[in-house]
Write an enzyme that holds these catalytic residues in place. Sequence first.
Site: not given
Ligand SMILES: NC(=O)c1ccc[n+]([C@@H]2O[C@H](COP(=O)([O-])OP(=O)(O)OC[C@H]3O[C@@H](n4cnc5c(N)ncnc54)[C@H](OP(=O)(O)O)[C@@H]3O)[C@@H](O)[C@H]2O)c1
Length: 245
Positions: A142, A155
């Site tokens: 991130s 985070y």
């Molecule tokens: N969105 C942003 O602005 C952003 C920016 C930088 C980095 N990121 C990173 O991108 C990645 C994906 O995030 P996203 O933004 O796509 O968020 P999201 O839409 O909330 O998706 C998160 C995913 O992780 C799964 N998850 C959560 N806890 C888990 C666990 N213990 N074991 C297995 N799966 C788990 C969730 O499914 P379940 O709840 O069903 O397990 C879901 O599929 C993350 O690593 C996040 O830190 C996001």
Amino acid sequence: MTGIDGKVVAITGASSGIGRAAAYLLAERGAHVVLGARGPERLEQIAEDIRVRGGSASWRVTDVTRREDLSALVETAREEFGRLDVLVSNAGVMPISPLDDLRVDDWDLMVDVHVKGLLHGIAAALPVFREQGSGHFVTTASTAGLKIVPTMAVYAGTKVAVRAICEGLRQEAGPDLRVTVVTPGLTATEHTLGMGEDEARARFGATVAEVALPAEAVAGAMAYAIEQPATVDVGEVVVRPTAQA
Ligand SMILES: NC(=O)c1ccc[n+]([C@@H]2O[C@H](COP(=O)([O-])OP(=O)(O)OC[C@H]3O[C@@H](n4cnc5c(N)ncnc54)[C@H](OP(=O)(O)O)[C@@H]3O)[C@@H](O)[C@H]2O)c1
């Protein structure tokens, strides 16, 4: 193997946001995708959607905080498709807060999901990649780990750790394995759309919906790294909205 067609790709956090976009994009480009997350309903639905569109997908309930779940996800890939070419460690949570709030359970959760979750994936896939003589780790970090801001200390700390672990892994990997960190900025997913409008305006000068990247932009960066020839290792791709300072 060059390209994406025919590769077996396991993705954690595949039921939503970036992981789901990566699943659709990679499957559309011919990968066999193996989807992992905690909730089965969405995984089943996405896998079914991919199959209806002519793609190849499987899924397994996976909690990345449990080491045995990552072993089972990797095994599912091998049982169903004969190998594992890419592990996308993408599962994430973002319960951010000021340290003064002492939300220590949330701190534990972020360490467990981002840091231990990544390590569990490495432990499960590295021996398989060594045995095959090829393999690719793709991990979601991130920009929060590049520019530290208040409320995101824990985070950000976990995402800095993710980059450090991946860099060490890259250096130890040798000539046969590839290690890529994909570092997204603000992306419109469930992760961020829950952010309050006021908080988003204070941080970005606009709402999340107005400035955030579509998840597909980050999935595209993953695809770019995966499709390179086997001797080309894309170390890190940073993808952020132009509006993000
Ligand atoms: N969105 C942003 O602005 C952003 C920016 C930088 C980095 N990121 C990173 O991108 C990645 C994906 O995030 P996203 O933004 O796509 O968020 P999201 O839409 O909330 O998706 C998160 C995913 O992780 C799964 N998850 C959560 N806890 C888990 C666990 N213990 N074991 C297995 N799966 C788990 C969730 O499914 P379940 O709840 O069903 O397990 C879901 O599929 C993350 O690593 C996040 O830190 C996001």
